[in-house]
Design a protein around this motif. Sequence first.
Motif, PDB file in Angstrom:
ATOM      1  N   PRO A   1       0.840  -1.215   0.000  1.00 52.07           N
ATOM      2  CA  PRO A   1       0.000   0.000   0.000  1.00 52.07           C
ATOM      3  C   PRO A   1       0.870   1.259   0.000  1.00 52.07           C
ATOM      4  O   PRO A   1       1.924   1.305   0.621  1.00 52.07           O
ATOM      5  CB  PRO A   1      -0.786  -0.112   1.312  1.00 52.07           C
ATOM      6  N   GLY A   2       0.416   2.266  -0.713  1.00 55.63           N
ATOM      7  CA  GLY A   2       1.149   3.519  -0.785  1.00 55.63           C
ATOM      8  C   GLY A   2       2.216   3.548  -1.859  1.00 55.63           C
ATOM      9  O   GLY A   2       2.972   4.507  -1.975  1.00 55.63           O
ATOM     10  N   ILE A   3       2.284   2.489  -2.676  1.00 60.85           N
ATOM     11  CA  ILE A   3       3.249   2.396  -3.768  1.00 60.85           C
ATOM     12  C   ILE A   3       2.462   2.322  -5.072  1.00 60.85           C
ATOM     13  O   ILE A   3       1.485   1.586  -5.180  1.00 60.85           O
ATOM     14  CB  ILE A   3       4.156   1.150  -3.625  1.00 60.85           C
TER      15      ILE A   3
ATOM     16  N   SER B   1       5.613  12.602  -2.706  1.00 58.37           N
ATOM     17  CA  SER B   1       6.166  11.668  -1.714  1.00 58.37           C
ATOM     18  C   SER B   1       5.832  10.218  -2.079  1.00 58.37           C
ATOM     19  O   SER B   1       6.662   9.322  -1.893  1.00 58.37           O
ATOM     20  CB  SER B   1       5.647  11.988  -0.314  1.00 58.37           C
ATOM     21  N   VAL B   2       4.642   9.987  -2.619  1.00 61.16           N
ATOM     22  CA  VAL B   2       4.254   8.641  -3.060  1.00 61.16           C
ATOM     23  C   VAL B   2       5.110   8.226  -4.253  1.00 61.16           C
ATOM     24  O   VAL B   2       5.570   7.081  -4.333  1.00 61.16           O
ATOM     25  CB  VAL B   2       2.746   8.579  -3.399  1.00 61.16           C
ATOM     26  N   PHE B   3       5.349   9.154  -5.162  1.00 66.00           N
ATOM     27  CA  PHE B   3       6.195   8.860  -6.317  1.00 66.00           C
ATOM     28  C   PHE B   3       7.609   8.512  -5.859  1.00 66.00           C
ATOM     29  O   PHE B   3       8.204   7.541  -6.341  1.00 66.00           O
ATOM     30  CB  PHE B   3       6.214  10.045  -7.283  1.00 66.00           C
ATOM     31  N   THR B   4       8.147   9.284  -4.920  1.00 66.90           N
ATOM     32  CA  THR B   4       9.499   9.025  -4.416  1.00 66.90           C
ATOM     33  C   THR B   4       9.587   7.661  -3.740  1.00 66.90           C
ATOM     34  O   THR B   4      10.530   6.898  -3.984  1.00 66.90           O
ATOM     35  CB  THR B   4       9.926  10.139  -3.431  1.00 66.90           C
TER      36      THR B   4
ATOM     37  N   PHE C   1      11.077   1.903  -3.999  1.00 69.64           N
ATOM     38  CA  PHE C   1      10.610   0.518  -3.960  1.00 69.64           C
ATOM     39  C   PHE C   1      11.041  -0.235  -5.217  1.00 69.64           C
ATOM     40  O   PHE C   1      11.575  -1.344  -5.137  1.00 69.64           O
ATOM     41  CB  PHE C   1       9.084   0.481  -3.818  1.00 69.64           C
ATOM     42  N   TYR C   2      10.818   0.351  -6.382  1.00 68.38           N
ATOM     43  CA  TYR C   2      11.136  -0.341  -7.635  1.00 68.38           C
ATOM     44  C   TYR C   2      12.639  -0.421  -7.898  1.00 68.38           C
ATOM     45  O   TYR C   2      13.105  -1.341  -8.552  1.00 68.38           O
ATOM     46  CB  TYR C   2      10.401   0.297  -8.812  1.00 68.38           C
ATOM     47  N   LEU C   3      13.403   0.536  -7.379  1.00 63.40           N
ATOM     48  CA  LEU C   3      14.856   0.470  -7.546  1.00 63.40           C
ATOM     49  C   LEU C   3      15.475  -0.687  -6.770  1.00 63.40           C
ATOM     50  O   LEU C   3      16.579  -1.126  -7.080  1.00 63.40           O
ATOM     51  CB  LEU C   3      15.506   1.792  -7.116  1.00 63.40           C
TER      52      LEU C   3
END
Length: 117
Positions: free
Chosen positions: A24-26, A76-79, A84-86
């Motif tokens: 959640p949040g990603i 902030s969600v984008f960051t 997360f994906y990195l």
Amino acid sequence: MKRILAFLLFSISLLSCDRNSPPPGILSEDEMVTVLIDIQLTEGIVSALPVAFDSSQVLYSLMEKDVFRKHGVQDSVFTKSIIFYLEDAGKMDRIYSRVIDSLTLHESIPGDSLDLF
């Protein structure tokens, strides 16, 4: 014994499914792709403008906020999503491959314009 083994296999399969979906949040991979496409286009627009570097940084910051607003995403969600994906090079590679494919397709179609804002 067979029931215990079946239960363990079932539990492992459920846990492995959770790893494929973001917490959640990603942002989902699809959401990341659409936001990153617009961010790349924004960076291209700003870099092509004949303005000083400092001015281009201010302009980019304003335009980036418009991209996030367009997609209904907080910065902030984008960051958090990027971080997360990195952590998983395969996922990030898959996301950027889709971004590059979309930008290449956009570039190859004469008169095609993507709506940034």
